[in-house]
Write a protein that holds these residues in place. Structure first.
Motif, mmCIF file in Angstrom:
data_model
loop_
_atom_site.group_PDB
_atom_site.id
_atom_site.type_symbol
_atom_site.label_atom_id
_atom_site.label_comp_id
_atom_site.label_asym_id
_atom_site.label_seq_id
_atom_site.Cartn_x
_atom_site.Cartn_y
_atom_site.Cartn_z
ATOM 1 N N ALA A 116 -0.325 57.031 18.664
ATOM 2 C CA ALA A 116 0.893 56.828 19.458
ATOM 3 C C ALA A 116 0.966 57.831 20.611
ATOM 4 O O ALA A 116 1.324 57.473 21.734
ATOM 5 C CB ALA A 116 2.130 56.945 18.572
ATOM 6 N N ARG A 117 0.610 59.095 20.323
ATOM 7 C CA ARG A 117 0.596 60.104 21.394
ATOM 8 C C ARG A 117 -0.452 59.760 22.442
ATOM 9 O O ARG A 117 -0.210 59.876 23.647
ATOM 10 C CB ARG A 117 0.322 61.495 20.823
ATOM 11 N N ALA A 118 -1.630 59.326 21.996
ATOM 12 C CA ALA A 118 -2.699 58.970 22.925
ATOM 13 C C ALA A 118 -2.289 57.774 23.787
ATOM 14 O O ALA A 118 -2.540 57.762 24.997
ATOM 15 C CB ALA A 118 -3.988 58.669 22.160
ATOM 16 N N LEU A 119 -1.655 56.789 23.175
ATOM 17 C CA LEU A 119 -1.166 55.645 23.947
ATOM 18 C C LEU A 119 -0.100 56.084 24.944
ATOM 19 O O LEU A 119 -0.039 55.575 26.063
ATOM 20 C CB LEU A 119 -0.599 54.566 23.023
ATOM 21 N N GLY A 120 0.738 57.033 24.539
ATOM 22 C CA GLY A 120 1.774 57.544 25.422
ATOM 23 C C GLY A 120 1.227 58.284 26.627
ATOM 24 O O GLY A 120 1.886 58.384 27.650
ATOM 25 N N GLN A 121 0.002 58.789 26.521
ATOM 26 C CA GLN A 121 -0.627 59.513 27.623
ATOM 27 C C GLN A 121 -1.246 58.568 28.654
ATOM 28 O O GLN A 121 -1.544 58.980 29.767
ATOM 29 C CB GLN A 121 -1.705 60.467 27.087
ATOM 30 N N LEU A 122 -1.483 57.316 28.265
ATOM 31 C CA LEU A 122 -2.044 56.340 29.200
ATOM 32 C C LEU A 122 -0.997 55.970 30.233
ATOM 33 O O LEU A 122 0.204 56.004 29.953
ATOM 34 C CB LEU A 122 -2.473 55.074 28.453
ATOM 35 N N ASP A 123 -1.461 55.577 31.420
ATOM 36 C CA ASP A 123 -0.469 55.090 32.374
ATOM 37 C C ASP A 123 0.021 53.720 31.898
ATOM 38 O O ASP A 123 -0.606 53.071 31.064
ATOM 39 C CB ASP A 123 -1.007 55.072 33.810
ATOM 40 N N ALA A 124 1.152 53.289 32.407
ATOM 41 C CA ALA A 124 1.814 52.087 31.904
ATOM 42 C C ALA A 124 0.924 50.853 31.988
ATOM 43 O O ALA A 124 0.911 50.023 31.079
ATOM 44 C CB ALA A 124 3.124 51.851 32.661
ATOM 45 N N GLY A 125 0.166 50.714 33.067
ATOM 46 C CA GLY A 125 -0.709 49.554 33.218
ATOM 47 C C GLY A 125 -1.813 49.521 32.183
ATOM 48 O O GLY A 125 -2.116 48.469 31.609
#
Length: 178
Positions: A121-130
């Protein structure tokens, strides 16, 4: 009955046809909203708002596009709107300790799984929205590159690039969990 025919009937006021569309597409859209928002209640609200909006906008629906893709786009827009309006998340110190599980659970396995899920979840949160949206639509929802390009209103090449970068970032972030 195909979605396009149901959508035409629903646009003409057939509530039963629209109910079939809601039943067919509700679960995958809810799963998408949960991935994007994290909160089950917010996800349910977003999907409900998306279906209400779709009902109102059915006469505008272009039958050349897949109904599923059209609904994903509406749901994604609702989720993005909710995320912008959402207050900032609480710090971990402000969150209460969860209640203990039952005595028959395996605490070590559960704790490790919870930690890995939190790390993802943290790693996904670090990705840009696109990148995050493309990854969720592909890996969680199983959409094709073409369907993702319609939902995100970008080219298939852009989708492929975003997925490549998202996967590379997630692979680096999740390296310790291998």
């Amino acid at each position: 009955m195909p979605d396009r025919l149901l959508a035409v009937r629903a646009a003409e006021g057939d509530e039963e046809s629209f109910a079939v569309l809601v039943q067919r597409h509700g679960r995958p859209l809810l799963a998408l909203a949960r991935c994007m928002l994290g909160d089950p209640q917010d996800a349910e609200d977003a999907v409900q708002d998306a279906f209400v909006s779709a009902w109102r906008r059915l006469p505008e629906y272009h039958h050349g596009a897949e109904f599923t893709t059209w609904m994903y786009r509406i749901t994604v827009n609702r989720c993005l709107t909710l995320r912008r309006r959402r207050p900032p998340p609480l710090s971990l110190d402000a969150v209460a300790e969860p209640a203990a599980g039952d005595a028959w659970s395996q605490p070590a396995r559960s704790a490790e799984q919870d930690a890995a899920t939190a790390a993802l979840a943290r790693a996904l949160g670090q990705l840009d929205a696109g990148q995050r949206l493309c990854w969720i639509l592909r890996e969680v929802q199983g959409l094709s590159y073409k369907e993702i390009s319609h939902v995100t209103r970008t080219s298939e090449q852009t989708v492929r690039g975003r997925l490549f970068r998202a996967r590379r970032s997630l692979q680096e972030a999740m390296g310790p969990w291998r």
